[in-house]
Motif scaffolding. Structure first.
Motif, PDB file in Angstrom:
ATOM      1  N   PHE A   1       0.838  -1.257  -0.106  1.00 54.31           N
ATOM      2  CA  PHE A   1       0.020   0.016  -0.115  1.00 54.31           C
ATOM      3  C   PHE A   1       0.906   1.070   0.063  1.00 54.31           C
ATOM      4  N   TYR A   2       1.863   1.340   0.933  1.00 50.01           N
ATOM      5  CA  TYR A   2       2.801   2.479   0.882  1.00 50.01           C
ATOM      6  C   TYR A   2       3.546   2.686  -0.097  1.00 50.01           C
TER       7      TYR A   2
ATOM      8  N   ARG B   1     -10.583   9.004  -6.798  1.00 52.69           N
ATOM      9  CA  ARG B   1     -10.667  10.081  -5.784  1.00 52.69           C
ATOM     10  C   ARG B   1     -11.692  10.995  -5.916  1.00 52.69           C
TER      11      ARG B   1
ATOM     12  N   LEU C   1      -4.759   9.324   2.860  1.00 51.36           N
ATOM     13  CA  LEU C   1      -5.315   7.999   2.531  1.00 51.36           C
ATOM     14  C   LEU C   1      -4.324   6.922   3.614  1.00 51.36           C
ATOM     15  N   GLY C   2      -3.282   7.249   3.993  1.00 46.17           N
ATOM     16  CA  GLY C   2      -2.460   6.174   4.801  1.00 46.17           C
ATOM     17  C   GLY C   2      -3.231   6.139   6.248  1.00 46.17           C
TER      18      GLY C   2
ATOM     19  N   PHE D   1      -7.629  -0.150  -2.190  1.00 47.94           N
ATOM     20  CA  PHE D   1      -7.022   1.121  -1.923  1.00 47.94           C
ATOM     21  C   PHE D   1      -6.325   1.634  -3.134  1.00 47.94           C
ATOM     22  N   GLN D   2      -6.293   0.910  -4.198  1.00 45.69           N
ATOM     23  CA  GLN D   2      -5.561   1.433  -5.690  1.00 45.69           C
ATOM     24  C   GLN D   2      -6.630   2.374  -6.263  1.00 45.69           C
TER      25      GLN D   2
ATOM     26  N   PHE E   1      -5.997   3.917   5.521  1.00 43.54           N
ATOM     27  CA  PHE E   1      -5.498   2.643   5.178  1.00 43.54           C
ATOM     28  C   PHE E   1      -5.315   1.915   6.876  1.00 43.54           C
TER      29      PHE E   1
ATOM     30  N   LEU F   1      -7.585   5.681  -4.736  1.00 44.58           N
ATOM     31  CA  LEU F   1      -6.680   6.711  -5.269  1.00 44.58           C
ATOM     32  C   LEU F   1      -6.785   7.175  -6.671  1.00 44.58           C
TER      33      LEU F   1
ATOM     34  N   GLU G   1      -8.662  16.163  -2.631  1.00 41.52           N
ATOM     35  CA  GLU G   1      -8.230  17.659  -2.989  1.00 41.52           C
ATOM     36  C   GLU G   1      -6.637  17.559  -3.262  1.00 41.52           C
ATOM     37  N   GLY G   2      -5.940  16.151  -2.995  1.00 39.00           N
ATOM     38  CA  GLY G   2      -4.642  16.382  -3.436  1.00 39.00           C
ATOM     39  C   GLY G   2      -3.735  15.953  -2.142  1.00 39.00           C
ATOM     40  N   GLU G   3      -4.238  15.655  -1.174  1.00 39.31           N
ATOM     41  CA  GLU G   3      -3.544  15.675   0.243  1.00 39.31           C
ATOM     42  C   GLU G   3      -3.416  14.178   0.234  1.00 39.31           C
ATOM     43  N   LEU G   4      -2.559  13.300  -0.492  1.00 35.81           N
ATOM     44  CA  LEU G   4      -2.457  11.978  -0.552  1.00 35.81           C
ATOM     45  C   LEU G   4      -2.238  11.257   0.616  1.00 35.81           C
ATOM     46  N   ASP G   5      -1.317  11.875   1.623  1.00 38.30           N
ATOM     47  CA  ASP G   5      -1.093  11.102   2.661  1.00 38.30           C
ATOM     48  C   ASP G   5      -2.006  10.767   3.585  1.00 38.30           C
TER      49      ASP G   5
ATOM     50  N   ALA H   1      -7.960  -6.210  -1.437  1.00 39.64           N
ATOM     51  CA  ALA H   1      -7.704  -5.183  -0.474  1.00 39.64           C
ATOM     52  C   ALA H   1      -6.977  -4.034  -1.100  1.00 39.64           C
ATOM     53  N   GLN H   2      -5.904  -4.632  -1.851  1.00 38.46           N
ATOM     54  CA  GLN H   2      -4.722  -3.790  -2.297  1.00 38.46           C
ATOM     55  C   GLN H   2      -5.515  -2.940  -3.520  1.00 38.46           C
TER      56      GLN H   2
ATOM     57  N   ARG I   1      -2.031  23.510  -6.985  1.00 37.78           N
ATOM     58  CA  ARG I   1      -2.299  23.922  -5.744  1.00 37.78           C
ATOM     59  C   ARG I   1      -1.328  24.770  -5.424  1.00 37.78           C
TER      60      ARG I   1
ATOM     61  N   MET J   1       2.595   1.793  -3.382  1.00 32.28           N
ATOM     62  CA  MET J   1       1.677   2.288  -3.950  1.00 32.28           C
ATOM     63  C   MET J   1       1.515   3.900  -3.965  1.00 32.28           C
TER      64      MET J   1
END
Lengths: 277, 215
Positions: free
Chosen positions: A66-67, B89, B49-50, B82-83, B53, B86, B43-47, B78-79, A86, A69
């Motif tokens: 996951f991380y 989104r 999603l961690g 989450f893909q 998860f 993203l 909005e682009g704050e991808l972290d 599951a993988q 942004r 990816m």
């Protein structure tokens, strides 16, 4: 309730979220129906077995993948483009803020100056007739202020339900008036006669002193004196009537000077006033 | 008779009694809701999603294992979920519910997996065999429990895919029937009826398996 109807409610009875409140009738039926009990029991056992199934944990590989990816996505062209957009937008807003803020401030200042110049006429020497008009205007304004003061005092005095502080303020406001009208004097006399607070009655009496020359005021004080119970206020009223040289007060004072129930200080004050009158 | 009924106890769902004891929450740090985190991802704050998860991969994996009966497949799905979070989104809606959206994606991903599985046989990764070797119950324990879990897993596998899905969603994932109805794109009443029908079906298969003679 028959068996079919009761079995329709089993899903609610088996769900712990709704079991507590579900279907008293169905419960009653269930308590007396062996067939439905067997059906309910078998479903309940199945759910118990389902709940008892172990829930395995994933291998660490899932988290690693996951991380990996996520990092890949963060560095992908599309994500970088979005992040750059942004950031650029934020920077542009900030830049415009820096540029526009001083310009806007300067524009506002200029506008204020311009409006001020236009709205305030240039000062010119006032001719003599203007001075007369100005005096007249000041007189009018003074009258208006005086009336306003009377109105405030009047309304404060009228509100007996209000706290004593407010009533006292009403008395004091009235006391500052140079030419109170009859309404104000009436209210002060009313406060002297009826207000439950001795301080306010004393304040009212104080406010009435400058107007002791008026018949209505002296009559008001004289009428209030026999009703008054507080020796301090009684003595002040007697002093007021003596100072006003009110001959009408003599019978009342004579009565007070010999009243056994009256406070000694009141009797003394009455005797003293009688000698003055 | 009433006394006999008193013996029947409704087994509470794991969501009620088997909740893991959570560590005390640090109230000084503001914890964002799932919805807020997913909006941030959008909005682009991808972290963000961690964080999602970490909160949800366990229950999601549990659902997928029971659904597929295959741990390796469950991890792959599951993988994929989450893909897809993203990838799609931007489709997450302002008024959305994250959990319902996640299981919607999981359901689609599982369906793709089953479709693919039917089309092509899959090779087993030897690494997976090592990773899962210790998960097999001890022989003595298996004997004691008469392998009930395996029987139930078999019964689940024999259920219709849609029935299995709704049963697992309703029982384990702390979803309301309104949310389940949203995921399955049906009415709340229909979702309840389907869930109960699935439970009866599972009961029939499970009891039949229990009574089958051991070969």
């Amino acid at each position: 309730m028959n068996c079919a109807q009761a079995r329709d409610t089993f899903s609610a009875l088996l769900d712990t979220r709704t079991a507590a409140t579900a279907h008293a009738e169905a419960r009653a039926h269930l308590a007396g129906c062996p067939d439905c009990q067997r059906e309910f029991s078998s479903l309940n056992q199945t759910l118990a077995a389902l709940d008892a199934m172990p829930t395995p944990s994933p291998t660490p590989r899932l988290r690693q993948n996951f991380y990996a990816m996520l990092e890949e996505e963060k560095h992908s062209a599309a994500s970088l483009r979005i992040a750059a957009t942004r950031e650029h937008r934020a920077r542009r807003v900030s830049l415009w803020g820096w540029i526009l803020s001083p310009i806007a401030a300067a524009a506002l200042l200029g506008l204020g100056f311009f409006v001020g110049q236009r709205s305030i006429p240039a000062a010119t020497p006032a001719p003599a007739n203007d001075a007369v008009a100005m005096r007249q205007e000041i007189k009018t304004l003074q009258d208006q202020v005086s009336k306003m003061g009377q109105l405030v005092g009047y309304s404060l005095l009228q509100q007996q339900q209000r706290p004593a502080n407010d009533r006292l303020r009403g008395v004091l406001t009235s006391a500052t008036l140079e030419n109170p009208n009859d309404q104000v004097l009436n209210n002060l006399i009313g406060a002297l006669a009826l207000d439950p607070s001795a301080n306010i009655r004393l304040g009212a009496l104080e406010a009435l002193y400058p107007h002791a020359g008026q018949e209505v005021v002296r009559a008001g004080v004289l009428a209030s004196l026999p009703r008054e119970q507080n020796p301090l206020v009684q003595v002040s009223m007697i002093d007021f009537l003596a100072a006003a040289r009110d001959r009408e007060a003599v019978p009342v004072l004579e009565k007070l000077s010999t009243a056994a129930a009256a406070d000694p200080s009141v009797r003394d004050a009455a005797k003293r006033a009688l000698t003055q009158l | 008779m009433i006394a006999a009924f008193e013996e029947i106890r409704v087994h509470p769902s794991p969501s009620v009694v088997e909740k893991p004891r959570l560590a005390p929450v640090d109230t000084s740090a503001e914890q964002r809701s799932d919805h807020a985190l997913m909006l941030a991802v959008r909005e682009g704050e991808l972290d963000a999603l961690g964080e999602l998860f970490e909160r949800h991969h366990g229950p999601l994996f549990g659902f997928l294992v029971k659904h597929t009966g295959d741990r390796a497949a469950a991890e792959d799905i599951a993988q994929t979920v989450f893909q897809r979070m993203l990838k799609y989104r931007h489709t997450y809606r302002d008024e959305g519910c994250f959990t319902a959206w996640m299981y919607h994606l999981a359901r689609r991903s599982a369906a793709d997996h089953f479709r693919k599985g039917n089309a092509t046989p899959q090779a087993t990764d030897p690494a997976d065999l090592n990773e899962h070797a210790d998960d097999t119950p001890h022989a003595a324990h298996r004997a004691a429990t008469n392998d009930d879990h395996a029987l139930l897993q078999t019964a689940l596998a024999r259920l219709d895919c849609d029935d299995r899905e709704i049963l697992l969603l309703a029982r384990f994932q702390e979803l309301s029937f309104a949310e389940i109805a949203g995921i399955l794109e049906c009415s709340v009443g229909a979702a309840k009826v389907r869930a109960h029908r699935a439970l009866r079906e599972l009961r029939d298969i499970y009891f039949r398996l229990q009574n089958e003679p051991i070969p």
